[in-house]
Design a protein around this motif. Structure first.
Motif, PDB file in Angstrom:
ATOM      1  N   THR A 190       0.854  -1.156  -0.032  1.00 52.13           N
ATOM      2  CA  THR A 190      -0.019   0.051  -0.034  1.00 52.13           C
ATOM      3  C   THR A 190       0.784   1.293   0.012  1.00 52.13           C
ATOM      4  O   THR A 190       0.684   2.057   0.826  1.00 52.13           O
ATOM      5  CB  THR A 190      -1.051  -0.048   1.078  1.00 52.13           C
ATOM      6  OG1 THR A 190      -0.362  -0.044   2.359  1.00 52.13           O
ATOM      7  CG2 THR A 190      -1.937  -1.147   1.082  1.00 52.13           C
ATOM      8  N   LYS A 191       1.643   1.371  -1.040  1.00 51.40           N
ATOM      9  CA  LYS A 191       2.666   2.548  -1.106  1.00 51.40           C
ATOM     10  C   LYS A 191       1.999   3.495  -1.857  1.00 51.40           C
ATOM     11  O   LYS A 191       1.405   2.855  -3.033  1.00 51.40           O
ATOM     12  CB  LYS A 191       3.905   2.096  -1.770  1.00 51.40           C
ATOM     13  CG  LYS A 191       4.859   1.228  -0.561  1.00 51.40           C
ATOM     14  CD  LYS A 191       6.192   1.003  -1.282  1.00 51.40           C
ATOM     15  CE  LYS A 191       7.162   0.042  -0.366  1.00 51.40           C
ATOM     16  NZ  LYS A 191       8.487  -0.221  -1.127  1.00 51.40           N
ATOM     17  N   GLY A 192       2.083   4.805  -1.801  1.00 55.08           N
ATOM     18  CA  GLY A 192       2.010   5.736  -2.775  1.00 55.08           C
ATOM     19  C   GLY A 192       0.372   5.792  -3.356  1.00 55.08           C
ATOM     20  O   GLY A 192      -0.613   5.803  -2.603  1.00 55.08           O
ATOM     21  N   VAL A 193       0.697   5.539  -4.580  1.00 53.80           N
ATOM     22  CA  VAL A 193      -0.819   5.767  -5.219  1.00 53.80           C
ATOM     23  C   VAL A 193      -1.903   4.582  -4.776  1.00 53.80           C
ATOM     24  O   VAL A 193      -2.895   4.404  -4.914  1.00 53.80           O
ATOM     25  CB  VAL A 193      -0.720   5.598  -6.796  1.00 53.80           C
ATOM     26  CG1 VAL A 193      -0.035   7.018  -7.245  1.00 53.80           C
ATOM     27  CG2 VAL A 193       0.023   4.467  -7.132  1.00 53.80           C
ATOM     28  N   TRP A 194      -1.213   3.549  -4.251  1.00 52.40           N
ATOM     29  CA  TRP A 194      -1.835   2.394  -3.795  1.00 52.40           C
ATOM     30  C   TRP A 194      -2.342   2.532  -2.110  1.00 52.40           C
ATOM     31  O   TRP A 194      -3.014   1.602  -1.610  1.00 52.40           O
ATOM     32  CB  TRP A 194      -1.161   1.137  -3.949  1.00 52.40           C
ATOM     33  CG  TRP A 194      -0.603   1.022  -5.266  1.00 52.40           C
ATOM     34  CD1 TRP A 194       0.576   0.970  -5.754  1.00 52.40           C
ATOM     35  CD2 TRP A 194      -1.172   0.380  -6.518  1.00 52.40           C
ATOM     36  NE1 TRP A 194       0.487   0.874  -6.837  1.00 52.40           N
ATOM     37  CE2 TRP A 194      -0.366   0.421  -7.453  1.00 52.40           C
ATOM     38  CE3 TRP A 194      -2.688   0.189  -6.560  1.00 52.40           C
ATOM     39  CZ2 TRP A 194      -1.061   0.102  -8.823  1.00 52.40           C
ATOM     40  CZ3 TRP A 194      -3.157  -0.425  -7.804  1.00 52.40           C
ATOM     41  CH2 TRP A 194      -2.412  -0.338  -9.038  1.00 52.40           C
ATOM     42  N   SER A 195      -1.834   3.391  -1.627  1.00 50.57           N
ATOM     43  CA  SER A 195      -2.238   3.968  -0.275  1.00 50.57           C
ATOM     44  C   SER A 195      -3.769   3.856   0.098  1.00 50.57           C
ATOM     45  O   SER A 195      -4.338   4.690  -0.825  1.00 50.57           O
ATOM     46  CB  SER A 195      -1.454   4.720   0.461  1.00 50.57           C
ATOM     47  OG  SER A 195      -1.708   5.952  -0.137  1.00 50.57           O
ATOM     48  N   LYS A 196      -4.124   3.574   1.301  1.00 59.55           N
ATOM     49  CA  LYS A 196      -5.561   3.681   1.330  1.00 59.55           C
ATOM     50  C   LYS A 196      -5.676   4.626   2.513  1.00 59.55           C
ATOM     51  O   LYS A 196      -7.003   5.010   3.005  1.00 59.55           O
ATOM     52  CB  LYS A 196      -5.991   2.171   2.113  1.00 59.55           C
ATOM     53  CG  LYS A 196      -6.116   1.226   0.809  1.00 59.55           C
ATOM     54  CD  LYS A 196      -6.644  -0.086   1.463  1.00 59.55           C
ATOM     55  CE  LYS A 196      -6.639  -1.247   0.459  1.00 59.55           C
ATOM     56  NZ  LYS A 196      -5.147  -1.468  -0.143  1.00 59.55           N
ATOM     57  N   GLY A 197      -4.732   5.357   2.912  1.00 63.50           N
ATOM     58  CA  GLY A 197      -4.795   6.253   4.112  1.00 63.50           C
ATOM     59  C   GLY A 197      -5.164   7.732   3.527  1.00 63.50           C
ATOM     60  O   GLY A 197      -5.829   7.683   2.350  1.00 63.50           O
ATOM     61  N   ALA A 198      -4.679   8.875   4.159  1.00 62.23           N
ATOM     62  CA  ALA A 198      -5.119  10.243   3.646  1.00 62.23           C
ATOM     63  C   ALA A 198      -4.075  10.542   2.471  1.00 62.23           C
ATOM     64  O   ALA A 198      -3.026   9.850   2.370  1.00 62.23           O
ATOM     65  CB  ALA A 198      -4.598  11.159   4.911  1.00 62.23           C
ATOM     66  N   PRO A 199      -4.513  11.550   1.456  1.00 63.89           N
ATOM     67  CA  PRO A 199      -3.737  11.569   0.457  1.00 63.89           C
ATOM     68  C   PRO A 199      -2.674  12.648   0.950  1.00 63.89           C
ATOM     69  O   PRO A 199      -2.528  13.285   2.117  1.00 63.89           O
ATOM     70  CB  PRO A 199      -4.647  12.567  -0.349  1.00 63.89           C
ATOM     71  CG  PRO A 199      -5.908  12.879   0.540  1.00 63.89           C
ATOM     72  CD  PRO A 199      -5.927  11.998   1.451  1.00 63.89           C
ATOM     73  N   PRO A 200      -1.523  12.679   0.350  1.00 67.71           N
ATOM     74  CA  PRO A 200      -0.346  13.737   0.534  1.00 67.71           C
ATOM     75  C   PRO A 200      -0.888  15.153   0.614  1.00 67.71           C
ATOM     76  O   PRO A 200      -1.793  15.513   0.098  1.00 67.71           O
ATOM     77  CB  PRO A 200       0.599  13.496  -0.638  1.00 67.71           C
ATOM     78  CG  PRO A 200      -0.262  12.826  -1.774  1.00 67.71           C
ATOM     79  CD  PRO A 200      -1.481  12.430  -1.341  1.00 67.71           C
TER      80      PRO A 200
END
Length: 994
Positions: free
Chosen positions: A546-556
């Protein structure tokens, strides 16, 4: 299987009663015969195949007489208990073996037969092991009871095997064999849990790590594709044979006579030759499918999984025949059923060589798809993808230095093999990084945002690559379709797609693994990266983590920028003056900071830059103290001063997008910050580097004696003089000319966006990427929240007065100028016609929608300025096609970034422009081509030479197509430009009809 089929072919009908021989073609109509088990559908059903000299053989589905085995499930239905064990027993017993069958009866369209296993095709009929008896004796099927009294609609035929079957079933049940197992939970455990979807294919590739996996092939769609069941996990997968491709069978199988099935029309061949080729391809496709079926269908195989895509399709090898471990891909190639696919084979590395060797065998024999093959001597032997043929062989791979990161997947490099150095734009093959959206700041325009992680992706590449030496391997070119395919002229340049290697690392793979780019899903025939499978594997790892574009958390976090650089245009305009004031406010603050860390965002010329100061989130214009470089010529205005381009290229290679340390010493009247710039990595003074290279001259007005770098800078200049480098090789007069002040440039280019269309050749624009409109919007919104201090003073309500007016369409407040006071019958003011000075449109508003404007809001000049399409004669709104011309212009310019090439400003401060949206065709030319404008014979503005031929061609095209003005022949309206007053009610703030 092959040996058995060959033996069958050698037998004659006279030698074998019911044998195939020449009679094999009649297998479907006979009630008995010989064949080979092609596939096993369940514990009581098989498919028997015969043999023909060429092409796939006839097939016959047979059910074993009198017995019934549990039914296998499918994607929407689970197995019956023991169905899988029953099918597996029959499959292992008879798959690929010779049999003799005798049809006993038919029931509900199905044929029931007694089948005997035989050692060879020469065995006598009805001899060998009885399959039905064997299945029942092991307890894997039940016997269908036939009542003593025949019943209508039921199979009542009793074969000689019926009674033995009943006795064997009773014995199996007594021994609790097979389906009669009475152990608690045994029935439930026998039911498979087949996983048809929901698994992570890319993660599975990592788990298998290229090893062989036990599987059973359940279906063969075509010669190079199988669907298999991985054991013991029961994962149902689709596997494409890596590195090869077989012809695909037609979507609809033809009838027995070769004609299309009833109700379906045959495709009309373009010519006789095409029909012959299509027939041959279909025949080879069918043979390839049968070839694969005979070797792997319902067989135990070993699968080596090498890669997977996002759609859970796998790529790899299939190995069959436990004794030899034959590779199905090599067998297909050597028998002329398949071709090597180079883009896929490249990713296999050494494993591709046996494939090419197997293909060569078929080429040498000239069999099947290589029937008409003619060997051609060429180097290299491996054929390159078609698009790469446009690139000379010696330019396909080269060392380079990275000088610019355009975006997360596009870079600019300098080819180190060329002299002089040549910059090349490179797109990383088979990946796509998040994009930065163009900024639309006009009111009413859609506000677009950057894609998430666009800034992080670009920064990742900058930190990894900028200034480093890399190896560029060009793999293919990708064409960009033109917006106007009918337009004559040179097409857009192709994108150069390549793999870039730095420190033995594939840059694209590193970017994907960091979660800052995604892999492009290509069509089957698309060219792609040589590292495509590695890219897919890296994407799988990034997705799993779940890195970068695959992360499910808050956007950068968002990145805000305070832009203190002057916009293109008149440096003495009011908006430029406002930016200068903001820069002057920032100057003492930055100067007190001392040494600042910054990144060079853009190189204007050899000694002038745009710097991004991250700590203050601001963009400034910065000039090197103590030196002067040759001036670069304006775009489309010819060359600049001698060595100007070389100086800019030198600074670009040394500094562009590098981290630097700057100390600000002073500021000029244009808001440019002046000081010393040191490269952060090498600690080199950029001004000294330019002087050493002979590309800069010490400013005679600079007081270097008090500077720590003064002596070093003078010494560098003296060294360049002694060696007559660059500038010092010129005549003395030309060197001294560098000390003269800059002269004004006649033409300029502005990045703009349209805010209002007045007519077919007139529009209002704003500068793009300018903070003025955003600042005004914020300040006016704050003022609007306060209660009004009172009505607008009637004494000041007069034509030309500046105010705040509330726009009718959105009830928002904007700066405006009173164009005309509206009065009632008594002469009392009731409202006004106002023009919004930051957008260019008009509105009629009542007195309660007008407020006095604060003086602080008048610090910025009007943000909208009028533009006229240069060199065009367009009908006015009152003329025929006038309104249509205006609407067409709006469709070309609205809600898109534009570039205005300003030719001159008239006495009314209007900009006469050539307008472009980034495509090959200017907006001026598109208006002419659509028949809404004519090219003026005697334009009041000199039209650039590069535009005149294009407009003449466009006018001829419009004439020939009878478009709009030309529909009745020669267009006829006044050559004089008509000054059209803007009318109330036409359009709103934000465009015509808004």
């Amino acid at each position: 299987v092959a040996a058995s089929l060959s033996l069958l072919l050698q037998q004659t009908e006279s030698q074998l009663d019911g044998g195939f021989g020449s009679g094999i073609r009649l297998i479907m109509s006979k009630v008995k015969g010989k064949g080979i088990i092609h596939s096993v559908l369940s514990g009581d059903t098989v498919v028997v195949m015969g043999y023909v000299p060429s092409g796939p053989p006839p097939m016959k589905q047979l059910n074993l007489s009198h017995i019934s085995a549990p039914r296998l499930g499918n994607k929407g239905k689970v197995d019956e208990p023991y169905a899988w064990a029953s099918r597996e027993f029959l499959r292992r017993t008879c798959i690929g073996k010779c049999v003799y069958f005798r049809k006993d009866y038919e029931f509900r369209g199905r044929e029931f037969a007694t089948i005997w296993l035989q050692n060879s095709a020469a065995d006598p009929p009805e001899t060998g092991e009885n399959l039905g008896l064997k299945v029942v004796s092991e307890g894997w099927a039940k016997v269908r009871r036939i009542p003593a009294v025949p019943q209508q609609g039921m199979p009542n035929e009793r074969t000689p095997d019926y009674e033995p079957l009943v006795k064997l079933e009773e014995a199996a049940e007594a021994a609790q064999k097979g389906i009669f197992n009475k152990e608690p939970g045994a029935a439930e455990k026998s039911v498979r849990n087949v996983i048809y979807e929901g698994y992570d294919a890319i993660a599975m590739v990592d788990d298998f790590k290229g090893g062989r996996v036990h599987a059973i092939v359940e279906y063969v769609p075509n010669g190079s594709t199988v669907r298999a069941l991985i054991l013991p996990t029961f994962q149902h997968i689709s596997l494409y044979l890596a590195g090869i491709s077989c012809p695909r069978p037609p979507q609809t199988a033809p009838g027995a006579d070769g004609a299309a099935p009833e109700g379906q029309a045959e495709a009309e061949p373009k010519d006789a030759a095409a029909a012959v080729r299509a027939k041959a391809d279909n025949a080879i496709a069918a043979e390839a499918k049968h070839f694969t079926e005979c070797r792997v269908l319902h067989r135990d195989v070993g699968i080596q999984i090498l890669g997977a895509d996002k759609y859970n399709n796998f790529f790899g090898f299939v190995f069959f025949d436990d004794n030899k471990g034959s590779n199905l891909s090599e067998e297909l190639l050597s028998n002329g059923f398949a071709k090597v696919v180079e883009w896929s084979a490249k990713s296999l590395g050494p494993a591709a060589e046996p494939l090419r060797a197997a293909e060569k065998i078929a080429k040498d024999k000239k069999i099947r798809i290589w029937k008409d093959f003619v060997a051609v001597e060429r180097t290299p032997v491996v054929k390159n993808p078609p698009s790469i043929d446009k690139v000379p062989t010696n330019e396909r791979e080269f060392p380079a230095k990275v000088v610019e990161i355009v975006s997360g997947d596009t870079i600019v490099v300098v080819d180190l093999t060329t002299n002089p150095p040549v910059e090349k734009r490179i797109t990383l093959s088979s990946i796509r990084a998040p994009k930065v959206a163009p900024q639309n700041r006009g009111k009413g325009a859609e506000q677009k945002k950057d894609e998430e992680y666009a800034w992080e992706s670009k920064e990742f590449l900058r930190n990894l690559l900028i200034g480093k030496k890399v190896q560029v391997c060009i793999e293919f070119l990708r064409s960009i379709p033109s917006d106007d395919p009918t337009r004559e002229g040179a097409p857009r340049p192709d994108l150069t797609c390549a793999s870039v290697i730095v420190d033995s690392k594939n840059v694209a793979e590193a970017l994907v693994e960091a979660g800052l780019a995604k892999v492009v899903r290509h069509r089957a025939d698309d060219e792609r990266s040589s590292f495509y499978d590695a890219l897919l594997a890296a994407e799988g790892r990034a997705s799993k983590a779940t890195k970068g574009v695959w992360s499910k958390g808050a956007p950068p976090p968002l990145h805000h920028l305070n832009d203190l650089t002057l916009p293109p245009g008149d440096p003495n305009s009011r908006e430029a003056k406002a930016i200068k004031e903001r820069a002057k406010v920032m100057f003492p603050f930055l100067q007190r900071k001392g040494q600042l860390r910054a990144v060079v965002a853009y190189v204007i010329n050899g000694s002038r830059f745009k710097l991004y100061v991250a700590a203050e989130s601001c963009l400034i214009t910065f000039a090197l103290a103590g030196v002067r470089c040759p001036k670069v010529g304006a775009r489309d205005a010819g060359k600049g001063e001698p060595f100007a381009d070389e100086a800019r290229l030198f600074s670009r290679q040394q500094c562009n997008q590098h981290e630097v340390e700057v100390e600000i010493e002073s500021q000029d009247k244009g808001g440019t910050f002046i000081g010393v710039m040191i490269l952060a990595k090498t600690k080199q003074n950029v001004a000294v580097l330019l002087a050493e290279a002979g590309l800069a001259k010490v400013d005679p007005g600079a007081r270097l004696e008090s500077k720590t770098y003064g002596r070093e800078l003078l010494a560098a200049q003296e060294q360049a003089k002694a060696q007559s480098k660059k500038l010092w090789s010129l005549p003395r007069e030309e060197v001294e000319a560098l000390d003269r002040p800059d002269e004004g440039v006649q033409e300029e280019e502005l990045a703009v966006q349209c805010t209002e269309v007045l007519e077919g050749s007139r529009l209002f624009c704003q500068l793009r990427d300018d903070a003025g409109v955003a600042w005004l919007t914020q300040q006016i919104a704050a003022v609007a929240l306060l209660p009004p201090s009172g009505p607008f003073p009637l004494g000041k309500l007069r034509d030309g007065e500046l105010c705040l007016a509330q726009f009718t369409a959105d009830d928002q407040w904007y700066r405006a100028r009173v164009e005309k006071v509206i009065r009632d019958t008594t002469g009392a003011p009731v409202g006004a016609l106002v023009s919004f000075i930051d957008y260019g449109n008009r509105d009629e508003v009542s007195l309660d929608r007008i407020r006095p404007v604060e003086q602080s809001l008048l610090a910025l000049p009007p943000q909208a300025f009028e533009c006229v399409l240069a060199g065009l004669k367009v009908p006015s709104l009152s003329d025929e096609f006038g309104v249509e011309a205006a609407e067409y212009l709006k469709s070309l310019v609205w809600d898109r970034p534009l570039v205005a090439r300003v030719l001159y400003r008239d006495s009314r401060k209007r900009c006469h422009v050539v307008l472009s949206d980034g495509s090959e065709v200017t907006i001026n030319s598109q208006m002419v081509r659509a028949g809404f404008a004519r090219a003026k014979k005697t334009p009041e503005v000199p039209i650039p030479d590069d535009l005149v031929p294009s407009m003449k061609i466009d006018e001829e095209i419009a004439k020939k197509s009878r478009a709009n003005l030309w529909q009745y022949g020669e267009a006829d309206f006044s050559d004089e430009e008509q000054e059209i007053a803007m009318r109330s009610g036409r359009g709103g703030r934000g465009g015509r009809g808004g």
